[in-house]
Design an enzyme around this catalytic site. Structure first.
Site, PDB file in Angstrom:
ATOM      1  N   ARG A  58       9.370   4.202  10.390  1.00  0.00           N
ATOM      2  CA  ARG A  58       9.273   3.826   7.989  1.00  0.00           C
ATOM      3  C   ARG A  58       7.336   4.213   8.119  1.00  0.00           C
ATOM      4  O   ARG A  58       7.191   4.548   7.282  1.00  0.00           O
ATOM      5  CB  ARG A  58       9.188   1.371   8.769  1.00  0.00           C
ATOM      6  CG  ARG A  58      10.228   2.086   7.672  1.00  0.00           C
ATOM      7  CD  ARG A  58      10.007  -0.092   8.292  1.00  0.00           C
ATOM      8  NE  ARG A  58      10.250   0.240  10.069  1.00  0.00           N
ATOM      9  CZ  ARG A  58      11.456   0.086  10.682  1.00  0.00           C
ATOM     10  NH1 ARG A  58      12.869   0.381   9.966  1.00  0.00           N
ATOM     11  NH2 ARG A  58      11.667   0.267  11.525  1.00  0.00           N
ATOM     12  N   THR A  59       6.503   3.448   9.326  1.00  0.00           N
ATOM     13  CA  THR A  59       5.333   4.046   8.731  1.00  0.00           C
ATOM     14  C   THR A  59       5.184   5.555   8.976  1.00  0.00           C
ATOM     15  O   THR A  59       4.899   6.575   7.946  1.00  0.00           O
ATOM     16  CB  THR A  59       4.311   3.231   9.158  1.00  0.00           C
ATOM     17  OG1 THR A  59       4.706   1.717   9.627  1.00  0.00           O
ATOM     18  CG2 THR A  59       2.675   3.406   9.479  1.00  0.00           C
ATOM     19  N   LYS A  87      -3.487  15.870  28.673  1.00  0.00           N
ATOM     20  CA  LYS A  87      -4.297  16.795  29.035  1.00  0.00           C
ATOM     21  C   LYS A  87      -5.821  16.163  29.816  1.00  0.00           C
ATOM     22  O   LYS A  87      -6.183  16.975  30.098  1.00  0.00           O
ATOM     23  CB  LYS A  87      -4.674  18.302  28.878  1.00  0.00           C
ATOM     24  CG  LYS A  87      -2.868  19.158  29.167  1.00  0.00           C
ATOM     25  CD  LYS A  87      -3.260  20.452  28.618  1.00  0.00           C
ATOM     26  CE  LYS A  87      -2.854  20.090  26.772  1.00  0.00           C
ATOM     27  NZ  LYS A  87      -2.623  22.123  27.113  1.00  0.00           N
ATOM     28  N   ARG A 108      -1.689   6.304  14.813  1.00  0.00           N
ATOM     29  CA  ARG A 108      -1.007   4.926  14.532  1.00  0.00           C
ATOM     30  C   ARG A 108      -1.167   5.158  16.692  1.00  0.00           C
ATOM     31  O   ARG A 108      -1.040   6.015  17.139  1.00  0.00           O
ATOM     32  CB  ARG A 108       0.818   4.120  14.921  1.00  0.00           C
ATOM     33  CG  ARG A 108       0.915   3.431  16.143  1.00  0.00           C
ATOM     34  CD  ARG A 108       2.681   2.798  15.882  1.00  0.00           C
ATOM     35  NE  ARG A 108       2.119   2.645  13.878  1.00  0.00           N
ATOM     36  CZ  ARG A 108       3.048   1.441  13.638  1.00  0.00           C
ATOM     37  NH1 ARG A 108       4.639   1.961  14.680  1.00  0.00           N
ATOM     38  NH2 ARG A 108       3.905   1.145  12.681  1.00  0.00           N
ATOM     39  N   HIS A 136      -2.323  -3.372  10.893  1.00  0.00           N
ATOM     40  CA  HIS A 136      -1.526  -2.421  10.322  1.00  0.00           C
ATOM     41  C   HIS A 136      -1.630  -2.336   8.355  1.00  0.00           C
ATOM     42  O   HIS A 136      -0.539  -3.152   7.718  1.00  0.00           O
ATOM     43  CB  HIS A 136       0.028  -3.028  10.753  1.00  0.00           C
ATOM     44  CG  HIS A 136       1.067  -1.960  10.615  1.00  0.00           C
ATOM     45  ND1 HIS A 136       0.502  -1.367   8.952  1.00  0.00           N
ATOM     46  CD2 HIS A 136       2.211  -1.760  10.725  1.00  0.00           C
ATOM     47  CE1 HIS A 136       1.701   0.410   9.291  1.00  0.00           C
ATOM     48  NE2 HIS A 136       3.501  -0.668  10.137  1.00  0.00           N
TER      49      HIS A 136
HETATM   50  N1   CP Z   1       6.573  -1.515   9.873  1.00  0.00           N
HETATM   51  C1   CP Z   1       6.622  -0.576  11.098  1.00  0.00           C
HETATM   52  O1   CP Z   1       5.779  -0.363  11.138  1.00  0.00           O
HETATM   53  O2   CP Z   1       7.252  -0.281  10.916  1.00  0.00           O
HETATM   54  P1   CP Z   1       7.663   1.425  12.061  1.00  0.00           P
HETATM   55  O3   CP Z   1       6.985   0.953  13.324  1.00  0.00           O
HETATM   56  O4   CP Z   1       9.295   1.749  11.452  1.00  0.00           O
HETATM   57  O5   CP Z   1       6.491   2.042  11.441  1.00  0.00           O
END
Ligand code: CP
Length: 339
Positions: A58-59, A87, A108, A136
């Site tokens: 999603r993100t 590396k 991320r 998040h």
């Molecule tokens: N909600 C969420 O962060 O989903 P993903 O891990 O798929 O990005």
């Protein structure tokens, strides 16, 4: 944070209530573009660096889609193995290099604080797409935007919200950020449902109590979901445990299904989850038998993620006023996709 233009989005701690309301107002204006009724080229020529060092559907994809829908292009790095970090390159060097190739970066990383470390070396704005168990922020914004949208039809707002958060509250970064955002609102009642070992960090509970909210903690699902507007379920975050066997101790502890919902929830209680939900037989914290329940908002959440992430991009890149100038109608088939 004073202004959005040029700012990093690393923690919801940087927001006040007016920031959140501004993001939501801009997100509302993104609706015709996200729903494919209009298209805009306001970010024509701009590049999003998308760097995801942990799994994401999603993100990662919604940040990319949001940027594409604004006319920009996306360059993706997924996993350490496809990056020179494998590396031995430092986050500092990676940030200096990637910020020469991008106008904004979404990132991320499994280590808490790593996205902030990267941002300190970046010459372009960085958005935290999740750093370990820490935060998040864009997920919390889309969750709160969804709560606002779902409650609007009941003539309710975020103030006076009653919410139960269920599951792995110790490791779940989405609930950490959501609780901090709720501190900006008034008279919220929160029930935190988790095994004792997976409780919400004490400093977040204290922050909510200091904001005047009523916070209860429980290890029982059924009695905790009977007087709430929202049940927000979360997955056991297996990737934060030493082993899958350790996660198994908690998986399946709280299972919300249609029978539990019917027996214990008020009519029209909204069901949310940041996703992914764990649909394996030993987990099922949010059962597939809820899929036809109209109060299941999980896919409205994922759709709203595009609106909110588009809003963040136009605010950070300071083009809110130009979106409509670069727009035209679209004619291709979209019937039934957005309901
Ligand atoms: N909600 C969420 O962060 O989903 P993903 O891990 O798929 O990005």
């Amino acid at each position: 944070m004073q202004e959005f233009a040029g700012s990093h989005i690393l923690s919801v701690n940087d927001f006040d209530r007016s920031h959140v309301e501004r993001i939501f107002a801009v997100a509302d204006h993104m609706e015709p573009y996200a729903r494919r009724r209009r298209m805009t080229k306001v970010l024509d020529g701009a590049i999003l660096g998308s760097m995801f060092f942990e799994p994401s559907t999603r993100t990662r994809v919604s940040f990319g889609s949001a940027f594409n829908l604004l006319g920009g292009e996306v360059r993706e790095t997924t996993g350490f193995e496809s990056s020179a970090i494998a590396k031995g390159e430092s986050l500092y060097d990676t940030a200096r290099v990637l910020s020469g190739y991008s106008d904004v970066i979404a990132m991320r990383h499994p280590a808490e604080g790593s996205v902030a470390e990267f941002a300190a070396a970046s010459r372009v704005p960085v958005i935290n797409g999740g750093d370990g168990s820490n935060e998040h922020p864009s997920q919390a914004l889309l969750d709160l935007y969804t709560i606002k949208s779902e409650l609007a039809s009941r003539h309710r707002g975020i103030d006076t919200l009653r919410i139960a958060m269920v599951g792995d509250l110790r490791h779940g970064r989405t609930v950490h950020s959501l609780c901090k955002l709720l501190c900006l609102f008034d008279d919220v009642q929160v029930v935190l449902v988790s095994p004792d070992e997976l409780k919400m960090p004490g400093e977040i509970v204290e922050a909510m109590r200091s904001a005047g909210h009523i916070v209860k903690e429980s290890d029982t699902l059924e009695s905790s979901i009977s007087n709430v507007d929202i049940v927000y379920s979360t997955r056991i975050q297996e990737e934060r445990f030493q082993s899958a066997e350790e996660a198994d101790l908690y998986r399946g502890r709280f299972r919300l299904n249609q029978a539990v919902y019917t027996s214990h929830c008020e009519p029209n209680t909204v069901i949310m989850h940041p996703l992914p939900r764990d649909s394996r037989d030993n987990a099922r914290e949010l059962d597939d038998d809820l899929n036809d329940n109209p109060n299941l908002a999980i896919f409205r959440q994922t759709d709203n993620g595009v609106l909110v992430r588009m809003a963040l991009f136009v605010l950070i890149l300071d083009v809110v006023g130009d979106v409509h100038k670069h727009a035209r109608d679209v004619n291709w088939y979209t019937a039934g996709r957005f309901q």
